[in-house]
Design an enzyme around this catalytic site. Structure first.
Site, PDB file in Angstrom:
ATOM      1  N   LYS A  31     -48.790  52.748  38.016  1.00 51.88           N
ATOM      2  CA  LYS A  31     -48.081  51.714  38.772  1.00 51.88           C
ATOM      3  C   LYS A  31     -46.806  52.194  39.519  1.00 51.88           C
ATOM      4  O   LYS A  31     -45.909  52.977  39.112  1.00 51.88           O
ATOM      5  CB  LYS A  31     -47.643  50.562  37.969  1.00 51.88           C
ATOM      6  CG  LYS A  31     -46.997  49.336  38.565  1.00 51.88           C
ATOM      7  CD  LYS A  31     -46.181  48.603  37.589  1.00 51.88           C
ATOM      8  CE  LYS A  31     -45.411  47.459  38.014  1.00 51.88           C
ATOM      9  NZ  LYS A  31     -44.643  46.632  37.078  1.00 51.88           N
ATOM     10  N   LYS A  73     -33.525  51.250  37.828  1.00 48.44           N
ATOM     11  CA  LYS A  73     -34.275  51.910  36.737  1.00 48.44           C
ATOM     12  C   LYS A  73     -34.617  53.233  36.632  1.00 48.44           C
ATOM     13  O   LYS A  73     -35.487  53.508  35.814  1.00 48.44           O
ATOM     14  CB  LYS A  73     -35.406  50.669  36.697  1.00 48.44           C
ATOM     15  CG  LYS A  73     -35.225  49.275  36.686  1.00 48.44           C
ATOM     16  CD  LYS A  73     -36.251  48.167  36.107  1.00 48.44           C
ATOM     17  CE  LYS A  73     -35.841  46.925  36.298  1.00 48.44           C
ATOM     18  NZ  LYS A  73     -36.811  45.846  35.905  1.00 48.44           N
ATOM     19  N   LYS A  79     -45.294  54.403  35.359  1.00 47.53           N
ATOM     20  CA  LYS A  79     -44.677  53.551  36.112  1.00 47.53           C
ATOM     21  C   LYS A  79     -43.421  54.343  36.711  1.00 47.53           C
ATOM     22  O   LYS A  79     -42.511  54.527  35.990  1.00 47.53           O
ATOM     23  CB  LYS A  79     -44.200  52.346  35.098  1.00 47.53           C
ATOM     24  CG  LYS A  79     -43.617  51.154  35.796  1.00 47.53           C
ATOM     25  CD  LYS A  79     -43.241  50.036  35.128  1.00 47.53           C
ATOM     26  CE  LYS A  79     -42.424  49.096  35.705  1.00 47.53           C
ATOM     27  NZ  LYS A  79     -42.375  47.474  35.212  1.00 47.53           N
ATOM     28  N   SER A 126     -46.145  43.715  43.778  1.00 44.14           N
ATOM     29  CA  SER A 126     -45.852  42.885  44.978  1.00 44.14           C
ATOM     30  C   SER A 126     -45.349  43.322  46.100  1.00 44.14           C
ATOM     31  O   SER A 126     -45.985  42.615  47.200  1.00 44.14           O
ATOM     32  CB  SER A 126     -44.476  42.134  44.323  1.00 44.14           C
ATOM     33  OG  SER A 126     -43.541  42.979  43.866  1.00 44.14           O
TER      34      SER A 126
HETATM   35  C1  PBG Z   1     -40.817  44.580  34.566  1.00 43.46           C
HETATM   36  C2  PBG Z   1     -42.078  44.661  35.300  1.00 43.46           C
HETATM   37  C3  PBG Z   1     -41.939  44.982  36.749  1.00 43.46           C
HETATM   38  C4  PBG Z   1     -43.218  44.749  37.400  1.00 43.46           C
HETATM   39  C5  PBG Z   1     -44.096  44.329  36.386  1.00 43.46           C
HETATM   40  N1  PBG Z   1     -43.494  44.286  35.247  1.00 43.46           N
HETATM   41  C6  PBG Z   1     -40.683  45.097  37.794  1.00 43.46           C
HETATM   42  C7  PBG Z   1     -39.896  46.050  37.320  1.00 43.46           C
HETATM   43  O1  PBG Z   1     -40.173  47.100  36.681  1.00 43.46           O
HETATM   44  O2  PBG Z   1     -38.875  46.099  38.083  1.00 43.46           O
HETATM   45  C8  PBG Z   1     -43.550  44.924  38.590  1.00 43.46           C
HETATM   46  C9  PBG Z   1     -44.969  44.135  39.429  1.00 43.46           C
HETATM   47  C10 PBG Z   1     -44.772  43.820  40.745  1.00 43.46           C
HETATM   48  O3  PBG Z   1     -44.078  44.460  41.710  1.00 43.46           O
HETATM   49  O4  PBG Z   1     -45.767  43.381  41.234  1.00 43.46           O
HETATM   50  N2  PBG Z   1     -40.935  44.864  33.601  1.00 43.46           N
END
Ligand code: PBG
Length: 332
Positions: free
Chosen positions: A255, A224, A201, A281
């Site tokens: 991701k 983050k 991620k 998203s």
């Molecule tokens: C949080 C999480 C995130 C997403 C899924 N779980 C956002 C982040 O890490 O800030 C993002 C999913 C998306 O953007 O559709 N743990």
């Protein structure tokens, strides 16, 4: 392999007719490849549209159940649930994550009661619960503490498993949390609860609309990058995946999606484990914006991008376009 030369070989021959293109297609996309992420709001009878995700809403638990029925009817095997925790329940320690009657647990129970045949995947991370929008608890300098957070994540995963979650998906990127969660699940007898690790991620600019949707955007302090991966790294993703598999993950996730298909391919080639990608998203918003601007055909963009995930090696894709795509695939 040597290719016979023109005109013995004319690669256009098989492309002339639809029947022939179908016959030689190397990749098949079906509704059963899709996981539908859904946002949950407090209350009842509620639908709250999300401005940065046109066409996506938060649903109260009763309306969420309708979406789960829709998933079943469309042949979508699994939904992923994300709560928008009321602001007053967000604290420094994210303790609402451990409340067995919190929004996500109520949602899991309602969906499993009404539509048991649809899989329920839940996010394990503290960002919908912490006052500063981070995925874990922080020290005085704002550093997200690894081992302390990991302990809480185990309890969070157990709370979700007790409510009936089929797949718990740690999205927090703490080191060692998959193993800790697996041990916790085994200890409590949840030996068949699956873990889908958000293994690779990345600290991405594509998560903006999601943070709107779960209400953490205005709260997030800093970024983050001290836990999510650096987009410049590919080899490191393989190390993350290897660790998560060794610790007991059933599936691994990459991701975001489209900008990281090289990672999907590398993971798929190196490990015999189902690989999923999250078309996040910002990717959804990008496709919708392109279509709205007349820069491309929406339906074609949706199916082409989802097919690309399959071609790269994905077993499935988490996508907000899941219901639209399933309808397109059904109706041909
Ligand atoms: C949080 C999480 C995130 C997403 C899924 N779980 C956002 C982040 O890490 O800030 C993002 C999913 C998306 O953007 O559709 N743990």
């Amino acid at each position: 392999m040597t290719a016979a030369s023109f005109p013995a070989t004319r690669l256009r021959r098989t492309r002339v007719s639809a029947w022939s293109r179908a016959l030689v297609a190397e990749t098949v996309l079906t509704p059963s490849d899709l996981i539908w992420p859904l946002f949950i709001a407090d209350g009842s009878g509620v639908e709250e549209p999300i401005a940065t995700l046109p066409g996506v809403s938060r649903w109260s638990v009763d309306r969420l159940v309708e979406r789960a029925r829709e998933a079943r009817d469309l042949g979508i095997p699994c939904v992923a649930l994300f709560p928008n925790t009321p602001r007053e329940l967000r604290t420094e320690d994210g303790r609402e994550a451990l409340n067995a009657d919190n929004l996500i647990c109520r949602a899991i129970r309602a969906v499993k009661d009404a539509v048991p045949e649809v899989g329920v995947l839940t996010d394990v991370a503290l960002d919908p619960y912490t006052a500063d929008g981070h995925d874990g608890i922080t020290d005085d300098c704002g550093y997200v503490l690894n081992d302390e957070t990991s302990k809480i994540l185990v309890d969070q995963a157990l709370v979700q498993a007790r409510a009936g979650a089929d797949i718990v998906a740690p999205s927090d990127m703490m080191d060692g949390r998959v193993g800790a969660i697996r041990q916790g699940l085994e200890r409590e007898g949840y030996c068949n609860v699956q873990i889908m690790a958000y293994a690779a991620k990345y600290a991405s600019a594509f998560y903006g609309p999601f943070r709107d949707a779960v209400g953490s955007k205005g709260l997030l302090k800093g970024d983050k990058k001290s836990y999510q991966m650096d987009p410049r790294n590919g080899g490191e993703a393989l190390r993350e995946v290897a660790l998560d598999i060794a610790e007991g993950a059933d599936h691994v996730m990459v991701k975001p999606g489209l900008a990281y298909l090289d990672i999907v391919r590398r993971v798929k080639e190196q490990f015999e484990v189902p690989v999923f990608a999250y078309q996040v998203s910002g990717e959804y918003a990008m496709i919708e914006a392109a279509a709205a601007a007349g820069a491309g055909d929406r339906n074609a963009l949706i199916l082409e991008t989802l097919t690309a995930f399959k071609r790269a090696g994905c077993a499935g894709v988490l996508t907000y376009h899941a219901p639209v795509a399933a309808r397109l695939l059904r109706d041909g």
